[in-house]
Write a protein that holds these residues in place. Structure first.
Motif, PDB file in Angstrom:
ATOM      1  N   LEU A  53     100.451  57.159 103.489  1.00 17.05           N
ATOM      2  CA  LEU A  53      99.587  56.286 102.683  1.00 17.05           C
ATOM      3  C   LEU A  53      98.297  55.967 103.434  1.00 17.05           C
ATOM      4  CD1 LEU A  53     102.324  53.857 101.326  1.00 17.05           C
ATOM      5  CD2 LEU A  53     100.885  55.344  99.942  1.00 17.05           C
ATOM      6  N   LEU A  56      95.204  58.505 103.745  1.00 17.52           N
ATOM      7  CA  LEU A  56      94.169  58.563 102.705  1.00 17.52           C
ATOM      8  C   LEU A  56      92.823  58.087 103.260  1.00 17.52           C
ATOM      9  CD1 LEU A  56      93.109  58.815  99.797  1.00 17.52           C
ATOM     10  CD2 LEU A  56      94.012  56.535  99.342  1.00 17.52           C
ATOM     11  N   ALA A  57      92.890  57.060 104.115  1.00 18.11           N
ATOM     12  CA  ALA A  57      91.640  56.536 104.691  1.00 18.11           C
ATOM     13  C   ALA A  57      90.950  57.626 105.512  1.00 18.11           C
ATOM     14  CB  ALA A  57      91.912  55.319 105.534  1.00 18.11           C
ATOM     15  N   LYS A  60      89.431  60.328 103.339  1.00 15.96           N
ATOM     16  CA  LYS A  60      88.163  59.909 102.734  1.00 15.96           C
ATOM     17  C   LYS A  60      87.001  59.978 103.714  1.00 15.96           C
ATOM     18  CE  LYS A  60      88.050  56.467  99.870  1.00 15.96           C
ATOM     19  NZ  LYS A  60      88.271  55.280  99.031  1.00 15.96           N
ATOM     20  N   VAL A  74      94.789  60.395  96.048  1.00 16.09           N
ATOM     21  CA  VAL A  74      94.959  59.050  95.488  1.00 16.09           C
ATOM     22  C   VAL A  74      96.163  59.039  94.543  1.00 16.09           C
ATOM     23  CG1 VAL A  74      93.919  57.301  93.986  1.00 16.09           C
ATOM     24  CG2 VAL A  74      92.578  58.320  95.817  1.00 16.09           C
ATOM     25  N   HIS A  77      99.093  58.899  96.604  1.00 17.30           N
ATOM     26  CA  HIS A  77      99.084  57.562  97.200  1.00 17.30           C
ATOM     27  C   HIS A  77      99.680  56.521  96.248  1.00 17.30           C
ATOM     28  CE1 HIS A  77      97.335  54.492  99.921  1.00 17.30           C
ATOM     29  NE2 HIS A  77      97.187  53.788  98.822  1.00 17.30           N
ATOM     30  N   LEU A  78      99.242  56.583  94.998  1.00 14.51           N
ATOM     31  CA  LEU A  78      99.697  55.576  94.033  1.00 14.51           C
ATOM     32  C   LEU A  78     101.206  55.630  93.859  1.00 14.51           C
ATOM     33  CD1 LEU A  78      96.956  55.820  91.245  1.00 14.51           C
ATOM     34  CD2 LEU A  78      97.153  54.175  93.106  1.00 14.51           C
ATOM     35  N   GLY A  81     103.024  54.914  97.108  1.00 15.98           N
ATOM     36  CA  GLY A  81     102.893  53.478  97.382  1.00 15.98           C
ATOM     37  C   GLY A  81     103.905  52.692  96.566  1.00 15.98           C
ATOM     38  N   SER A  84     107.385  53.353  97.756  1.00 20.80           N
ATOM     39  CA  SER A  84     107.701  52.813  99.086  1.00 20.80           C
ATOM     40  C   SER A  84     108.394  51.457  98.969  1.00 20.80           C
ATOM     41  CB  SER A  84     106.428  52.693  99.929  1.00 20.80           C
ATOM     42  OG  SER A  84     105.633  51.627  99.453  1.00 20.80           O
ATOM     43  N   TRP A 246      87.893  44.138  97.385  1.00 25.75           N
ATOM     44  CA  TRP A 246      89.319  44.467  97.289  1.00 25.75           C
ATOM     45  C   TRP A 246      89.674  45.623  98.233  1.00 25.75           C
ATOM     46  CZ3 TRP A 246      90.662  49.412  95.617  1.00 25.75           C
ATOM     47  CH2 TRP A 246      92.028  49.673  95.822  1.00 25.75           C
ATOM     48  N   LEU A 251      92.361  47.700 103.002  1.00 28.90           N
ATOM     49  CA  LEU A 251      92.249  48.469 104.237  1.00 28.90           C
ATOM     50  C   LEU A 251      92.619  47.594 105.444  1.00 28.90           C
ATOM     51  CD1 LEU A 251      91.405  51.326 105.026  1.00 28.90           C
ATOM     52  CD2 LEU A 251      89.093  50.511 105.356  1.00 28.90           C
ATOM     53  N   THR A 254      96.244  47.123 105.568  1.00 25.83           N
ATOM     54  CA  THR A 254      96.847  48.365 106.043  1.00 25.83           C
ATOM     55  C   THR A 254      96.823  48.413 107.570  1.00 25.83           C
ATOM     56  OG1 THR A 254      96.140  49.524 104.075  1.00 25.83           O
ATOM     57  CG2 THR A 254      96.711  50.879 105.946  1.00 25.83           C
ATOM     58  N   LEU A 257      99.408  46.209 108.888  1.00 27.41           N
ATOM     59  CA  LEU A 257     100.724  46.800 108.594  1.00 27.41           C
ATOM     60  C   LEU A 257     101.050  47.924 109.577  1.00 27.41           C
ATOM     61  CD1 LEU A 257     103.192  47.205 106.736  1.00 27.41           C
ATOM     62  CD2 LEU A 257     101.785  48.698 105.337  1.00 27.41           C
TER      63      LEU A 257
HETATM   64  C1  HEM Z   1     102.196  49.798 100.885  1.00 25.91           C
HETATM   65  C2  HEM Z   1     101.536  50.576 101.600  1.00 25.91           C
HETATM   66  C3  HEM Z   1     100.118  50.996 101.344  1.00 25.91           C
HETATM   67  C4  HEM Z   1      99.257  51.375 102.301  1.00 25.91           C
HETATM   68  C5  HEM Z   1      99.515  51.463 103.778  1.00 25.91           C
HETATM   69  C6  HEM Z   1      98.005  51.698 101.665  1.00 25.91           C
HETATM   70  C7  HEM Z   1      96.871  52.127 102.317  1.00 25.91           C
HETATM   71  C8  HEM Z   1      95.693  52.475 101.710  1.00 25.91           C
HETATM   72  C9  HEM Z   1      94.548  52.993 102.383  1.00 25.91           C
HETATM   73  C10 HEM Z   1      94.438  53.233 103.864  1.00 25.91           C
HETATM   74  C11 HEM Z   1      93.609  53.229 101.450  1.00 25.91           C
HETATM   75  C12 HEM Z   1      92.222  53.849 101.690  1.00 25.91           C
HETATM   76  C13 HEM Z   1      91.201  52.787 101.825  1.00 25.91           C
HETATM   77  C14 HEM Z   1      89.862  53.400 102.149  1.00 25.91           C
HETATM   78  O1  HEM Z   1      89.732  53.974 103.199  1.00 25.91           O
HETATM   79  O2  HEM Z   1      88.959  53.324 101.313  1.00 25.91           O
HETATM   80  C15 HEM Z   1      94.133  52.860 100.182  1.00 25.91           C
HETATM   81  C16 HEM Z   1      93.461  52.938  99.003  1.00 25.91           C
HETATM   82  C17 HEM Z   1      94.037  52.654  97.796  1.00 25.91           C
HETATM   83  N1  HEM Z   1      95.328  52.235  97.562  1.00 25.91           N
HETATM   84 FE1  HEM Z   1      96.716  51.848  98.944  1.00 25.91          FE
HETATM   85  N2  HEM Z   1      98.141  51.516 100.315  1.00 25.91           N
HETATM   86  C18 HEM Z   1      99.435  51.096 100.077  1.00 25.91           C
HETATM   87  C19 HEM Z   1      99.995  50.836  98.856  1.00 25.91           C
HETATM   88  C20 HEM Z   1      99.334  50.978  97.667  1.00 25.91           C
HETATM   89  C21 HEM Z   1      99.937  50.732  96.369  1.00 25.91           C
HETATM   90  C22 HEM Z   1     101.360  50.304  96.110  1.00 25.91           C
HETATM   91  C23 HEM Z   1      98.969  50.984  95.448  1.00 25.91           C
HETATM   92  C24 HEM Z   1      99.032  50.903  93.941  1.00 25.91           C
HETATM   93  C25 HEM Z   1     100.025  51.275  93.231  1.00 25.91           C
HETATM   94  C26 HEM Z   1      97.774  51.379  96.153  1.00 25.91           C
HETATM   95  C27 HEM Z   1      96.564  51.691  95.556  1.00 25.91           C
HETATM   96  C28 HEM Z   1      95.451  52.085  96.216  1.00 25.91           C
HETATM   97  C29 HEM Z   1      94.237  52.395  95.557  1.00 25.91           C
HETATM   98  C30 HEM Z   1      93.955  52.330  94.046  1.00 25.91           C
HETATM   99  C31 HEM Z   1      93.345  52.756  96.549  1.00 25.91           C
HETATM  100  C32 HEM Z   1      91.863  53.067  96.345  1.00 25.91           C
HETATM  101  C33 HEM Z   1      91.491  54.475  96.313  1.00 25.91           C
HETATM  102  C34 HEM Z   1      89.979  54.538  96.280  1.00 25.91           C
HETATM  103  O3  HEM Z   1      89.368  53.944  95.401  1.00 25.91           O
HETATM  104  O4  HEM Z   1      89.436  55.173  97.127  1.00 25.91           O
HETATM  105  N3  HEM Z   1      98.035  51.366  97.498  1.00 25.91           N
HETATM  106  N4  HEM Z   1      95.430  52.379 100.360  1.00 25.91           N
END
Ligand code: HEM
Lengths: 276, 569
Positions: A53, A56-57, A60, A74, A77-78, A81, A84, A246, A251, A254, A257
């Protein structure tokens, strides 16, 4: 009409996630039956999921790398996520863990999870609201555009005064309109934008119309348009700001975490007892 | 005695003659040589007399040994007549570096990952600013206010390449100038040479009123490209070689409209959309009987239907598309004449091939499977009258044609209902181009779709016309329109020709980060910059790769289908 692509993709991915979760339960049962520690298996899997998860950062940050489209990442990821959460529950059970490290870690996990779900909602709803405004603006340009609006409004009022000598519009402008046009909105508006203030100001401007000179009336018409424009700008500033804020929050959570997970892993490995 | 002068409608293009220095004496001398001496001035209308064409649509160009006149793959809008001296035409393709072009080098995985650790560079940094090509085979000469790229040492550079000579009186470049297709060969000066350059408008008028020239140009097209075009037409897929020859012989050529379509978009006093549609020449009109099937050879056609007081767009056609086939299929089946359901108009220049109705019914229709013929005919049936030819809404079709987005092969469209305005696309573009984004995430909005300012790598690349050094060119294998930074002299011709303002002129910096100054003019050195579709990267356009929410696409708008499918997702 055929089912739309995005809808089809959603159904397909949800089915896939359910299937994976069901299949994933089987080895845990088997491990359980063989008297191994299920926590260890679910813990490693959860850690792996968190790493994927987080990757993804990184993905990007290297847009040029041939690592597949970010949109695909993504999507994974969704669903990963969401999935998880099942792993987290399997790992900890329906209870709050004891110990400050484990407690904080669990809090960080659910914080990240909830922020993710909230983000999913925001990223799916805000774009449509933004698209409805007349003009589309780039976030970084908003302060400059706001300045332009304020300058133009000032010019029209000054011209009206110069032409007619009347001060009705100028007084109203100075006390109410200029402060509105010249400044960004409060953080509270940022969280819950409403058109209340715009309606109030436009209402007052309309009710003053009967007292205006001809030159003031022309200027007031322009001000009407500028107030609307400014309101759209504020709306974009607020909504785009929420999306940016948001993602930053998600981030940061994360980062916490990941650090806590690694600390937890080290302590578990260090104090591992058990067979052998 | 009449008191008033008869009013002559001089073509507007003559308000700005091709060259200011064409004297009457020179025109008279030209009228006395081949091929003009064989043209009959009486055949030309009073509004465009032969002498007027030579005076306003032609110019004399003096060249030195090795000067490149046309490069294979270039788009040009003029033809050349050798007046004095000789030119050489390369019968084989020359290496791109000989033409002042560079193929992009693909980046390794390591290089692609570099943004992770590399320090950001100052904007628009150009470590090497020399106009001279790295291999020293071509160079730039700046004279007569017309810079020229030339081959430095012709015998050595050309080597074993087979060439042919053209002498005084011979014409070249006419086919691609008239059809706006890429030049098929490279031509360079063989010793000092004097040429008469004739712009396409003049060439077209010369052709119109000189049957010999017309048949010469058409027979060249028949020889070179007609069969390929017909072979690629789905309707003719089942024809045997003999049947195809029959069709080939029956084909007639038709041309409508003007190559200057893009001026309508860029002029400050551009006509509004209702006017724009009424200015598009009508090729075939709704309600009339079809003369035959019209195949689009080059350019674009707008298909409209009468609606209220105006005409609304139902479809648009690009190269390869056919018009009138449904009605003829209906006629074949029912035996009753079927009038056209729609009007076809020329958007810009439209070149067509007309396959006469009789040829269709006698030669083509019998080769079509029954089901196909009936399906085709159903499109022309009156019940279907109001069904759209494409699943796009009429106003969307109107918008795409009115704004000329139909020219875009790789247009950037953003679905604003999905776009979170994160700007990852812009950042990705910048990361791919040393920190310099090559598009602007802004542009016209139609419904929820934004048409961003990114090079569309157009089907009719008007930006390529007039580049004095050929720096802006179309890559032959990929179709990408790209700029060779080394040979771009910053004249801005491409940027001002682009009707979509998708090319920027940027001030460039030297290796040390300081803005580079031209030692001759004392002005900053500028270069044209635009999207190159990330052609040095394996993964395709970075903007599309980077969009996290499937909101941005690079899409072919030359036919409505791709956009219809994408927007309905
Ligand atoms: C629970 C552990 C999770 C971790 C460690 C995590 C981590 C991350 C990270 C590192 C990013 C990238 C941020 C960036 O660099 O711009 C991200 C983006 C995102 N995450 Fe998570 N995430 C988690 C759970 C979730 C869940 C459960 C959802 C929704 C169901 C979610 C939805 C998103 C969305 C929509 C993005 C934005 C993508 C974008 O617009 O670029 N994440 N997440």
């Amino acid at each position: 009409m055929s089912i739309r692509y995005f809808k089809r993709r959603r159904v397909r991915s949800a089915l896939l996630l359910s299937a994976v979760l069901i299949i994933a339960m089987l080895p845990f049962r088997w491990i359980d039956a063989n008297l191994w520690r299920t926590e260890e298996a679910s813990g490693w899997t959860l850690l792996l999921a968190i790493i994927v998860l987080t990757l993804l950062a990184l993905r990007k940050r290297v847009p040029t790398a041939p690592l597949g489209r970010v949109a695909t990442w993504v999507q994974v990821h969704l669903y990963l996520g969401l999935g998880s959460a099942a792993l987290a529950l399997a790992h900890v059970g329906w209870k709050w863990p004891t110990g400050w490290l484990e407690g904080s870690l669990y809090l960080a996990y659910w914080g990240t999870f909830i922020s993710g779900v909230a983000g999913l909602y925001l990223t799916r709803t805000i774009p449509k609201q933004l698209a409805r405004t007349g003009e589309q603006v780039v976030y970084e340009r908003i302060p400059r555009l706001r300045r332009l609006i304020a300058d133009e409004s000032q010019r029209s009022v000054v011209n009206a005064v110069a032409e007619s000598g009347a001060l009705t519009l100028a007084n109203f402008y100075q006390s109410q309109l200029f402060p509105y046009l010249d400044a960004p909105r409060s953080w509270w508006y940022g969280l819950r934008p409403t058109s209340e203030l715009r309606r109030k100001l436009l209402g007052e401007l309309t009710s003053l119309n009967r007292y205006f000179s001809a030159a003031e009336r022309t200027a007031a018409e322009r001000l009407f348009a500028l107030v609307r424009k400014k309101d759209d700008l504020d709306f974009h500033a607020a909504k785009q700001g929420v999306l940016k804020g948001w993602l930053f929050g998600h981030l940061c959570l994360t980062a916490v975490l990941v650090l806590l997970s690694l600390a937890h892993m080290v302590t578990v490995l260090a104090f591992r007892g058990g067979p052998g | 005695m009449p008191t008033t002068q008869p009013i002559l409608t001089r073509p507007q293009r003559w308000d700005e003659p091709f060259a200011a220095d064409m004297s009457d004496e020179l025109v008279q001398r030209l009228l006395g040589i081949e091929p003009f001496v064989r043209m009959n001035p009486a055949d030309f209308p009073r509004s465009t007399p032969l002498a007027g064409i030579l005076r306003n649509d032609a110019r004399v160009v003096e060249l030195r040994d090795g000067d490149l006149i046309v490069r294979e793959g270039d788009y040009g809008s003029s033809a050349f007549l050798v007046l004095h001296g000789r030119v050489r035409i390369a019968l084989e393709s020359l290496a791109p570096d000989l033409l002042g072009r560079e193929s992009p080098k693909r980046l390794s995985l390591w290089q692609a990952l570099a943004p992770l650790w590399r320090k950001p560079k100052p904007p628009e940094l150009r470590p090497s600013l020399s106009a001279r090509d790295a291999n020293g085979k071509v160079a730039l000469r700046n004279e007569q206010a017309q810079p020229r790229v030339f081959l430095q040492d012709v015998p050595a550079v050309i080597g074993e390449t087979r060439t042919a000579q053209l002498r005084a009186g011979e014409l070249f470049g006419e086919l691609s100038a008239l059809a706006r297709t890429p030049r098929s060969a490279t031509v360079f000066a063989d010793g000092a040479v004097t040429l008469l350059e004739i712009r396409w408008q003049g060439l077209r008028d010369l052709m119109k009123h000189t049957p010999a020239l017309q048949s010469h140009i058409h027979s060249m097209y028949r020889q070179n490209s007609l069969r390929v075009h017909l072979r690629e037409t789905p309707l003719l897929a089942n024809l045997s070689a003999e049947q195809l020859s029959v069709v080939e012989k029956a084909v007639e050529f038709q041309s409508f409209g003007s190559f200057d379509w893009h001026h309508d978009l860029t002029k400050p006093n551009a006509p509004d959309f209702a006017q724009r549609i009424s200015r598009e020449p009508i090729v075939a009109e709704e309600g009339e009987l079809p003369m035959g099937i019209l195949l689009v050879r080059t350019g674009f056609g707008r298909v409209t239907e009468r609606f209220g007081e105006g005409d609304r767009t139902r479809d648009y056609l690009a190269k390869g598309a056919a018009f009138g086939a449904a009605e003829l299929a209906c006629t074949t089946i029912t035996g009753a004449p079927t009038p056209l359901r729609h009007t076809l108009r020329a958007v810009g220049q439209l070149d067509l091939l007309l396959i006469p109705a009789l040829t269709f019914t006698q030669v083509i229709a019998p080769t079509l499977p029954r089901d196909d013929l009936h399906r085709l005919a159903a499109e022309a049936a009156p019940v279907k009258q109001s069904s759209t030819a494409t699943p796009l809404a009429d106003r969307t079709l109107d918008f795409l044609v009115d704004q000329r987005f139909i020219n875009g092969v790789e247009a950037m469209v953003i679905n604003l209902d999905r776009c979170t305005r994160c700007d990852d696309c812009v950042r990705a573009c910048a990361a791919t181009h040393d920190g310099n984004p090559r598009f602007v995430r802004d542009g016209m909005v139609h419904d929820q779709f934004q048409f961003a300012h990114a090079c569309m790598h157009c089907a009719d690349p008007v930006c390529l016309i007039g580049c004095p050094t050929g720096a802006i060119h179309r890559e032959q294998t990929t179709g990408v329109v790209q700029i060779n930074d080394r040979t771009c002299i910053g004249c801005g011709t491409c940027a001002s020709s682009c009707p979509y303002t998708n090319i920027q002129m940027v001030e460039v910096r030297r290796r040390d980060g300081v803005i580079a100054i031209d030692s001759l003019t004392g002005q900053p050195i500028v270069k044209a910059a635009k999207c190159d579709l990330c052609n040095s990267h394996h993964s395709g356009p970075a903007c599309q790769q980077a969009c996290p929410h499937d909101a941005l696409v690079r899409i072919d708008l030359t036919s409505p289908t791709s956009f219809a499918n994408w927007s309905a997702r």
